[in-house]
Write an enzyme that holds these catalytic residues in place. Structure first.
Site, mmCIF file in Angstrom:
data_model
loop_
_atom_site.group_PDB
_atom_site.id
_atom_site.type_symbol
_atom_site.label_atom_id
_atom_site.label_comp_id
_atom_site.label_asym_id
_atom_site.label_seq_id
_atom_site.Cartn_x
_atom_site.Cartn_y
_atom_site.Cartn_z
ATOM 1 N N GLN A 269 -4.217 -1.569 9.934
ATOM 2 C CA GLN A 269 -4.165 -2.862 9.257
ATOM 3 C C GLN A 269 -4.755 -3.953 10.142
ATOM 4 O OE1 GLN A 269 -3.139 -3.509 6.048
ATOM 5 N NE2 GLN A 269 -3.889 -5.583 6.432
ATOM 6 N N ASP B 229 -10.604 3.554 5.398
ATOM 7 C CA ASP B 229 -11.104 2.186 5.300
ATOM 8 C C ASP B 229 -12.631 2.154 5.253
ATOM 9 O OD1 ASP B 229 -9.776 -0.142 4.846
ATOM 10 O OD2 ASP B 229 -9.380 -0.626 6.933
ATOM 11 N N LYS C 289 0.827 -1.204 0.000
ATOM 12 C CA LYS C 289 0.000 0.000 0.000
ATOM 13 C C LYS C 289 0.864 1.257 0.000
ATOM 14 C CE LYS C 289 -3.765 -2.405 2.350
ATOM 15 N NZ LYS C 289 -4.378 -2.746 3.654
#
Length: 293
Positions: free
Chosen positions: A96, A119, A52
């Site tokens: 994460q 997210d 990412k």
């Protein structure tokens, strides 16, 4: 045997989304900044976060990985998130998953400022989604919508069945499709006679995590099938191979089908970076007094 389904590969669609993210990022006064928070050294998480960060650099975003030891206390994680929330240079924050067992993911994800929730998992983000208000959307479902748009797959007025009710994919995708004037049925592993339900779908999305759950006789001829599942099945060489929730033979029935791997996967990271740009744009508008929520 019917003609093979059109493959809806993710790479070209993801590239188009990344190009748009890069163009919009370049138009901002400063490069959007993505803060990536990782707790522990799970090999998959390390690889995902590294990927990412690398992709962010490629599209002109800045990023920083905040790697915390496995035993980090929850209070320390929350303190880091509070600092990132307060930093005007940080556009987006991603924690994460999965987190170590001693940490409460609900508490930690809720601690992220909804304006920086790239997210799309904060309860405020969820509320905005289900009430059709502007906001940041979960990356995989939004990536599915971008994939459908890239290939010109019509959705308004169609009947969709989603197999899988997770908070990461099934539920938010149902909301996105409802907001796009789709008639949506949300099915799952305990749905009686699942095949009878899936055969009604013009658009079938499968996100359960069970290899080859959906077989050809469960699919309406000509349907568009989106396979979100990623499963590793054993092979004779012991290395295993990746396969989806949809049996490969569905390609003989469906009109269009995403491959696994190489279908939805690339869209998730591309949408994460687009979300970071969207967050930066919104924060700039708020700072300039152009947007009030």
């Amino acid at each position: 045997m019917g003609a093979a389904a059109q493959p809806l590969t993710g790479a070209p669609a993801a590239e188009a989304l990344l190009e748009e993210a890069a163009r919009r990022a370049a138009a901002l006064p400063a490069a959007p900044h993505l803060a990536l928070v990782r707790v522990g050294d799970d090999p998959a998480s390390v690889a995902y976060v590294r990927g990412k960060a690398k992709k962010a650099t490629q599209v002109g975003l800045s990023s920083q990985v905040h790697a915390l030891p496995e035993a980090t206390a929850q209070a320390e994680v929350l303190a880091l998130l509070a600092a990132l929330n307060a930093d005007p240079a940080v556009s987006g924050i991603l924690v994460q998953l999965p987190l170590p067992a001693h940490l409460n993911p609900e508490t930690i994800l809720t601690a992220v400022d909804p304006r920086k929730d790239v997210d799309g998992l904060h309860p405020v983000s969820t509320g905005r989604l289900w009430t059709a208000q502007a906001g940041l959307r979960p990356c995989t479902p939004a990536g599915v919508m971008a994939l459908l748009a890239f290939y010109g797959v019509p959705v308004a007025g169609r009947r969709a069945v989603i197999v899988g009710r997770s908070a990461l994919v099934g539920r938010p995708l149902a909301a996105l499709l409802l907001n796009a004037d789709v008639t949506v049925t949300l099915a799952h592993s305990r749905t009686p006679d699942l095949g009878a339900v899936t055969r009604e779908a013009d658009l079938l999305v499968v996100a359960v995590g069970r290899a080859h759950l959906v077989t050809p006789e469960m699919v309406k001829p000509g349907a568009t099938v989106i396979d979100v599942g990623i499963n590793r099945v054993p092979t004779e060489d012991g290395k295993g191979r990746l396969t989806g929730d949809v049996h490969p033979a569905v390609a003989e029935v469906a009109g269009a089908l995403t491959p696994v791997p190489g279908g939805v996967g690339p869209m998730t990271v591309a949408q994460l970076l687009m979300n970071t740009v969207l967050a930066a744009e919104t924060q700039r508008q708020e700072a300039a007094g152009e947007l009030v929520r």
